[in-house]
Motif scaffolding. Structure first.
Motif, short mmCIF file in Angstrom:
data_model
loop_
_atom_site.label_atom_id
_atom_site.label_comp_id
_atom_site.label_asym_id
_atom_site.label_seq_id
_atom_site.Cartn_x
_atom_site.Cartn_y
_atom_site.Cartn_z
N ALA A 47 0.82 -1.22 0.00
CA ALA A 47 0.00 0.00 0.00
C ALA A 47 0.85 1.27 0.00
CB ALA A 47 -0.94 -0.01 1.20
N LEU A 48 1.87 1.32 0.85
CA LEU A 48 2.71 2.52 0.91
C LEU A 48 3.52 2.70 -0.37
CD1 LEU A 48 3.88 2.37 4.63
CD2 LEU A 48 2.41 4.10 3.60
N TYR A 67 15.73 6.74 3.01
CA TYR A 67 15.48 5.83 4.13
C TYR A 67 13.99 5.55 4.31
CZ TYR A 67 20.39 6.53 5.16
OH TYR A 67 21.76 6.57 5.07
N ALA A 68 13.17 6.59 4.20
CA ALA A 68 11.73 6.40 4.31
C ALA A 68 11.20 5.52 3.19
CB ALA A 68 11.01 7.75 4.31
N ALA A 69 11.59 5.82 1.94
CA ALA A 69 11.11 5.03 0.80
C ALA A 69 11.57 3.58 0.92
CB ALA A 69 11.61 5.65 -0.50
N SER A 70 12.77 3.37 1.42
CA SER A 70 13.28 2.00 1.56
C SER A 70 12.39 1.16 2.48
CB SER A 70 14.71 2.02 2.11
OG SER A 70 15.62 2.53 1.17
N THR A 71 11.87 1.79 3.53
CA THR A 71 11.04 1.02 4.46
C THR A 71 9.73 0.57 3.81
OG1 THR A 71 9.94 2.99 5.40
CG2 THR A 71 11.99 2.27 6.43
N PHE A 72 9.19 1.38 2.88
CA PHE A 72 7.96 0.98 2.19
C PHE A 72 8.16 -0.36 1.47
CE2 PHE A 72 7.16 5.79 1.24
CZ PHE A 72 6.98 6.04 2.58
N TYR A 73 9.25 -0.42 0.72
CA TYR A 73 9.53 -1.63 -0.07
C TYR A 73 9.96 -2.80 0.81
CZ TYR A 73 9.42 1.35 -4.23
OH TYR A 73 9.03 2.20 -5.24
#
Length: 224
Positions: A47-48, A67-73
């Motif tokens: 979803a993110l 770092y934020a985008a990496s956590t989504f994946y």
């Protein structure tokens, strides 16, 4: 544990095609394997990722930091591992994936100055492989394609309708940075690099899928 083989490259580089061709070839040899792809758009866990790529957090990839985008994946991969292919892998199965943690390496490094790439990669692999506990790949096949060629393939995929592209696919400057990051990662991390283009009449064009597939088999001979 089993084996995990990853196909990596820019959007439009043929990762899905080569993943399919390898799985077909291995199944013809009688191999029992699982074929997966990331992001898993059919799962709630993506979803993110879908919000990010559709521009809900900003219209440019750089609007969400590395770092934020990496956590989504990473969360999407964790959910897939825990609910889908983890047990198969842990009992010795062969898993072939179109994209993986390596995509975070490529696409998120590009948001940082090159002097920070090594530090980000150390953080990324510690976060996903150690703290989250998903397996590290046994081999990464990197399909190297010039940005101009991959952009042409993307345009053909969407029949020239740029509105269908996500925020990463639309941003050619970001894709150029991602290619530089991919080439760096391939060299630093020992990925199996395949040049997927050739020159014809002074112009770069894609090699045939069958030609690339033959080189994939040769590159992976030691673990297959």
């Amino acid at each position: 544990m089993g084996k995990l083989i990853i196909f990596e490259g820019l959007d439009g580089s043929g990762k899905g095609t080569q993943t399919n061709l390898l799985c077909q070839a291995l199944r013809a040899r009688g191999a029992d394997l699982r074929q997966i792809t990331f992001p898993d758009y059919e799962s709630d866990s993506s979803a993110l990722v879908r919000m990010y790529l559709s521009g809900r957090f900003g219209q440019r990839p750089d609007d969400v930091n590395a770092y934020a985008a990496s956590t989504f994946y990473a969360v999407d991969r964790f959910a897939s591992y825990k609910t889908d292919w983890g047990e198969f892998y842990r009992t010795g199965g062969l898993v072939v994936s179109d994209r993986y943690t390596t995509s975070n390496a490529v696409h998120q490094c590009s948001k940082l100055p090159p002097m920070h790439w090594d530090g980000f990669l150390d953080w990324l692999f510690d976060f996903e492989y150690k703290k989250m506990g998903i397996p590290a790949p046994d081999a990464v096949v990197y399909l190297s394609v010039d940005v101009e060629v991959s952009q042409g393939l993307l345009a053909a995929r969407y029949h020239g309708d740029a509105a269908k592209m996500d925020i990463q696919e639309k941003d050619t400057e970001y894709l150029a940075r991602s290619r530089a990051a991919a080439e760096y990662c391939a060299h630093k991390l020992g990925w199996r690099r395949i040049d997927c283009t050739r020159e014809e009449n002074g112009k770069k064009i894609m090699r045939t899928p069958e030609d690339i597939h033959a080189e994939v088999l040769a590159q992976l001979g030691d673990i297959l």
